[in-house]
Design an enzyme around this catalytic site. Structure first.
Site, mmCIF file in Angstrom:
data_model
loop_
_atom_site.group_PDB
_atom_site.id
_atom_site.type_symbol
_atom_site.label_atom_id
_atom_site.label_comp_id
_atom_site.label_asym_id
_atom_site.label_seq_id
_atom_site.Cartn_x
_atom_site.Cartn_y
_atom_site.Cartn_z
ATOM 1 N N GLN A 29 0.831 -1.209 0.000
ATOM 2 C CA GLN A 29 0.000 0.000 0.000
ATOM 3 C C GLN A 29 0.867 1.262 0.000
ATOM 4 O O GLN A 29 0.524 2.265 -0.636
ATOM 5 C CB GLN A 29 -0.903 -0.012 1.240
ATOM 6 C CG GLN A 29 -2.061 0.974 1.189
ATOM 7 C CD GLN A 29 -3.265 0.448 0.410
ATOM 8 O OE1 GLN A 29 -3.668 -0.679 0.584
ATOM 9 N NE2 GLN A 29 -3.833 1.287 -0.439
ATOM 10 N N LYS A 70 -2.663 -0.730 6.719
ATOM 11 C CA LYS A 70 -3.642 -1.797 6.461
ATOM 12 C C LYS A 70 -4.081 -2.361 7.807
ATOM 13 O O LYS A 70 -3.303 -2.318 8.765
ATOM 14 C CB LYS A 70 -2.989 -2.921 5.631
ATOM 15 C CG LYS A 70 -3.993 -3.757 4.864
ATOM 16 C CD LYS A 70 -4.346 -3.096 3.545
ATOM 17 C CE LYS A 70 -5.483 -3.775 2.854
ATOM 18 N NZ LYS A 70 -5.651 -3.286 1.477
ATOM 19 N N ASP A 114 -11.796 -3.709 2.131
ATOM 20 C CA ASP A 114 -10.938 -4.692 1.449
ATOM 21 C C ASP A 114 -11.752 -5.989 1.491
ATOM 22 O O ASP A 114 -12.986 -5.929 1.630
ATOM 23 C CB ASP A 114 -9.590 -4.829 2.172
ATOM 24 C CG ASP A 114 -8.539 -5.557 1.332
ATOM 25 O OD1 ASP A 114 -7.911 -4.932 0.468
ATOM 26 O OD2 ASP A 114 -8.359 -6.790 1.518
ATOM 27 N N THR A 158 -11.827 0.876 -8.028
ATOM 28 C CA THR A 158 -10.701 -0.067 -8.164
ATOM 29 C C THR A 158 -10.859 -0.875 -9.454
ATOM 30 O O THR A 158 -9.924 -0.946 -10.275
ATOM 31 C CB THR A 158 -10.611 -1.007 -6.945
ATOM 32 O OG1 THR A 158 -10.646 -0.218 -5.757
ATOM 33 C CG2 THR A 158 -9.350 -1.837 -6.987
HETATM 34 P P1 NDP Z 1 -14.460 -8.762 -1.843
HETATM 35 O O1 NDP Z 1 -14.579 -9.296 -0.472
HETATM 36 O O2 NDP Z 1 -15.483 -7.800 -2.340
HETATM 37 O O3 NDP Z 1 -14.360 -9.947 -2.902
HETATM 38 C C1 NDP Z 1 -13.364 -10.912 -2.792
HETATM 39 C C2 NDP Z 1 -13.618 -11.988 -3.837
HETATM 40 O O4 NDP Z 1 -12.485 -12.835 -3.870
HETATM 41 C C3 NDP Z 1 -14.819 -12.849 -3.510
HETATM 42 O O5 NDP Z 1 -15.441 -13.295 -4.679
HETATM 43 C C4 NDP Z 1 -14.188 -14.006 -2.744
HETATM 44 O O6 NDP Z 1 -14.906 -15.233 -2.837
HETATM 45 C C5 NDP Z 1 -12.868 -14.159 -3.482
HETATM 46 N N1 NDP Z 1 -11.859 -14.688 -2.565
HETATM 47 C C6 NDP Z 1 -11.473 -14.189 -1.363
HETATM 48 N N2 NDP Z 1 -10.568 -14.977 -0.794
HETATM 49 C C7 NDP Z 1 -10.371 -16.001 -1.641
HETATM 50 C C8 NDP Z 1 -9.551 -17.138 -1.622
HETATM 51 N N3 NDP Z 1 -8.752 -17.394 -0.571
HETATM 52 N N4 NDP Z 1 -9.580 -17.975 -2.686
HETATM 53 C C9 NDP Z 1 -10.382 -17.730 -3.739
HETATM 54 N N5 NDP Z 1 -11.203 -16.671 -3.828
HETATM 55 C C10 NDP Z 1 -11.192 -15.809 -2.787
HETATM 56 O O7 NDP Z 1 -13.004 -8.085 -1.893
HETATM 57 P P2 NDP Z 1 -12.433 -6.996 -2.918
HETATM 58 O O8 NDP Z 1 -13.008 -7.198 -4.249
HETATM 59 O O9 NDP Z 1 -12.538 -5.679 -2.271
HETATM 60 O O10 NDP Z 1 -10.883 -7.369 -2.919
HETATM 61 C C11 NDP Z 1 -10.326 -8.293 -3.830
HETATM 62 C C12 NDP Z 1 -8.832 -8.079 -3.955
HETATM 63 O O11 NDP Z 1 -8.575 -6.732 -4.395
HETATM 64 C C13 NDP Z 1 -8.033 -8.214 -2.654
HETATM 65 O O12 NDP Z 1 -6.741 -8.698 -2.966
HETATM 66 C C14 NDP Z 1 -7.919 -6.770 -2.158
HETATM 67 O O13 NDP Z 1 -6.818 -6.599 -1.301
HETATM 68 C C15 NDP Z 1 -7.715 -6.070 -3.502
HETATM 69 N N6 NDP Z 1 -8.025 -4.647 -3.526
HETATM 70 C C16 NDP Z 1 -9.248 -4.162 -3.142
HETATM 71 C C17 NDP Z 1 -9.515 -2.822 -3.255
HETATM 72 C C18 NDP Z 1 -10.856 -2.253 -2.939
HETATM 73 O O14 NDP Z 1 -11.055 -1.043 -3.173
HETATM 74 N N7 NDP Z 1 -11.823 -3.031 -2.463
HETATM 75 C C19 NDP Z 1 -8.489 -1.862 -3.697
HETATM 76 C C20 NDP Z 1 -7.274 -2.483 -4.167
HETATM 77 C C21 NDP Z 1 -7.058 -3.818 -4.055
HETATM 78 P P3 NDP Z 1 -16.231 -15.488 -1.969
HETATM 79 O O15 NDP Z 1 -17.320 -14.746 -2.695
HETATM 80 O O16 NDP Z 1 -16.417 -16.965 -1.987
HETATM 81 O O17 NDP Z 1 -15.980 -14.921 -0.608
HETATM 82 O O1 2IT Z 2 -5.749 -2.404 -1.269
HETATM 83 C C1 2IT Z 2 -6.298 -1.283 -1.362
HETATM 84 O O2 2IT Z 2 -5.781 -0.374 -2.023
HETATM 85 C C2 2IT Z 2 -7.576 -1.077 -0.696
HETATM 86 N N1 2IT Z 2 -8.100 -2.019 -0.095
HETATM 87 C C3 2IT Z 2 -8.238 0.276 -0.719
HETATM 88 C C4 2IT Z 2 -7.618 1.196 0.275
HETATM 89 C C5 2IT Z 2 -8.310 2.524 0.473
HETATM 90 O O3 2IT Z 2 -7.913 3.190 1.456
HETATM 91 O O4 2IT Z 2 -9.173 2.940 -0.290
#
Ligand code: NDP
Ligand code: 2IT
Length: 444
Positions: A112, A127, A167, A210
């Site tokens: 991050q 984080k 997240d 994102t």
């Molecule tokens: P969500 O909780 O909205 O979605 C996560 C998705 O990934 C779900 O479909 C989940 O499955 C799946 N998942 C989680 N863990 C696992 C695993 N161990 N194996 C397989 N599938 C898995 O999270 P986000 O979309 O917010 O985040 C997804 C990724 O993006 C993460 O790496 C996060 O750190 C990164 N990220 C998020 C940001 C944000 O703004 N939200 C910004 C930048 C990065 P299920 O539906 O079964 O739970």
């Molecule tokens: O991994 C990421 O960049 C996030 N989960 C979003 C962080 C934020 O402060 O918007």
């Protein structure tokens, strides 16, 4: 890599032998920085900065004690890692998942710090999260858990100190409850959390940012290679916030999105999901349904267990979690002649997978560059909160596009060599230079 840098890595390996994921990202980033420092005059001034940058400023851990619906006391662990504050207040998401531990949060806080620097917004890196499974909680339990979590977290955050967001496992519902808990505990109405509901300070465009940003930077890379998204086949993992918004934007831009996945399996649809399918998947997931069940609502689709990487496509967007693409998956992607891999998730490729994918011919953009649009728009939400005037979606979206374009240019500036852009090297070095200069200017 010179001896000083090698010693720094082995120091960390000895200090944190069990923190495999923290060491994984650290080694990847330090390798880039090491070769950059070997290429510039007088690199010594950066050595102590790098040493300092590899250690978080603070790792806060606390007990979260709450009552479940049966009246039983439940104990969870909570953390906030304030990794680096040289460029601004600590900023980064909160993750609620049973797998959460100090190792995972240190890897995410380190990534991050570089990501936030790439956005150009004045934000440090942090984080946090808890080892709770939010999907197992009733609404009343989620409220009690969130209040208990915030009782501890509140003393460490503030709109100019540390600003958490969502997240994995933390979306609009959890952020809403956390903001409510913060206010009940006497917190002022300020931009102390981002990703809030639009009626109480949230930014119109943060939810999408994102995933949309992933597609904007993908487009920038495609146009750099005189290519375009129109008609391309895309495989996406995950079906949460990042995945579904990346899918939506890719379809809007004329691509064919063939898969979305969850922890158990994936839905495959040829010639690709419609926007209405993606909305159904979004709604089903918010209602905590598995894809195996949601699939029955989608026409002409197939549900399969496992990961989606064997489906032949032009572009892969891993948007679920860390290390979800291992060496064997990457081999399959390469055998299927994948042309582009852009990381929506943080560190979704194992080192073995990066070795195979970042080979010069496949266009590969790492998470710290590709998924930075979310935190960048969190910065815009903080701005909006200090002004008390809501911004319009179109203004927000055009700021997002220009920030993703800038990040692409930074990767090219630092990563281009002999006509090939190494985006991973470019992102690591560009992020490092910004953080290191801030640290040097402020005195070590
Ligand atoms: P969500 O909780 O909205 O979605 C996560 C998705 O990934 C779900 O479909 C989940 O499955 C799946 N998942 C989680 N863990 C696992 C695993 N161990 N194996 C397989 N599938 C898995 O999270 P986000 O979309 O917010 O985040 C997804 C990724 O993006 C993460 O790496 C996060 O750190 C990164 N990220 C998020 C940001 C944000 O703004 N939200 C910004 C930048 C990065 P299920 O539906 O079964 O739970
Ligand atoms: O991994 C990421 O960049 C996030 N989960 C979003 C962080 C934020 O402060 O918007």
């Amino acid at each position: 890599m010179n001896n000083y840098i090698k010693e720094l890595v082995s120091k960390k390996t000895n200090q944190y032998p069990h923190q495999k994921q923290f060491l994984q990202t650290l080694e990847e980033v330090v390798e880039s920085i090491g070769s950059y420092l070997d290429s510039i005059p007088n690199p010594e001034k950066y050595y102590p900065v790098l040493d300092s940058l590899l250690e978080p400023e603070r790792v806060i851990s606390f007990k979260v004690r709450w009552l479940d619906d049966q009246g039983q006391v439940r104990i969870n662990r909570g953390w906030r890692v304030q990794f680096n504050g040289a460029r601004g207040p600590y900023k980064g998401g909160l993750r609620f998942d049973p797998s959460v531990n100090e190792d995972i949060l240190k890897f995410l806080g380190f990534e991050q710090t570089f990501k936030n620097a790439l956005t150009g917004v004045a934000l440090g890196g942090g984080k946090g999260g808890s080892d709770i499974n939010p999907k197992e909680l009733s609404r009343a339990e989620l409220e009690r858990f969130t209040l208990a979590f915030m009782i501890e977290l509140k003393r460490y955050i503030g709109d100019k100190i540390d600003i958490p967001a969502g997240d994995i496992g933390v979306g609009a519902e959890q952020i809403g409850l956390m903001y409510g808990a913060y206010r009940k505990l006497g917190g002022e109405f300020s931009g102390v959390l981002t990703g809030k509901g639009l009626d109480f300070g949230g930014l119109d465009g943060r939810t999408q940012a994102t995933g949309f940003g992933v597609v904007y930077i993908l487009e920038a890379m495609l146009s750099h290679r005189q290519d375009s998204l129109e008609g391309k086949k895309v495989v996406i993992s995950g079906s949460g916030n990042v995945s579904t918004h990346a899918a939506q934007k890719a379809v809007e831009k004329g691509a064919m999105v063939l898969t979305l996945s969850d922890r158990k399996g994936y839905i495959f649809k040829e010639p690709g999901f419609t926007l209405a399918d993606i909305e159904l998947i979004k709604a089903g997931k918010v209602a905590r349904k598995p894809l195996s069940e949601i699939n029955s609502k989608i026409e002409d689709s197939v549900y399969q267990e496992g990961k989606p990487w064997s489906i032949k496509a032009d572009i892969a967007l891993p948007c679920a979690t860390q290390n979800e693409v291992d060496g064997a998956d990457a081999k399959v992607l390469v055998e299927n002649a994948i042309s582009y891999v852009v990381e929506g998730a943080n560190m979704p490729l194992t080192p073995e997978a990066i070795e195979l994918i970042n080979n010069g011919s496949i266009g590969y953009i790492p998470g710290k560059a590709a998924n930075a649009g979310g935190v960048a728009m969190s910065g815009v939400e903080m701005n909006q909160n200090s002004q008390f005037i809501p911004y319009k979606f179109d203004e927000v979206d055009s700021q997002l596009q220009s920030i993703m374009q800038n990040i692409h240019e930074l990767c090219v500036k630092y990563g281009a060599k002999d006509g090939v852009v190494d985006y991973a090297y470019g992102a690591n070095v560009a992020g490092f230079v910004k953080v290191a200069e801030s640290m040097l200017a402020q005195g070590l």
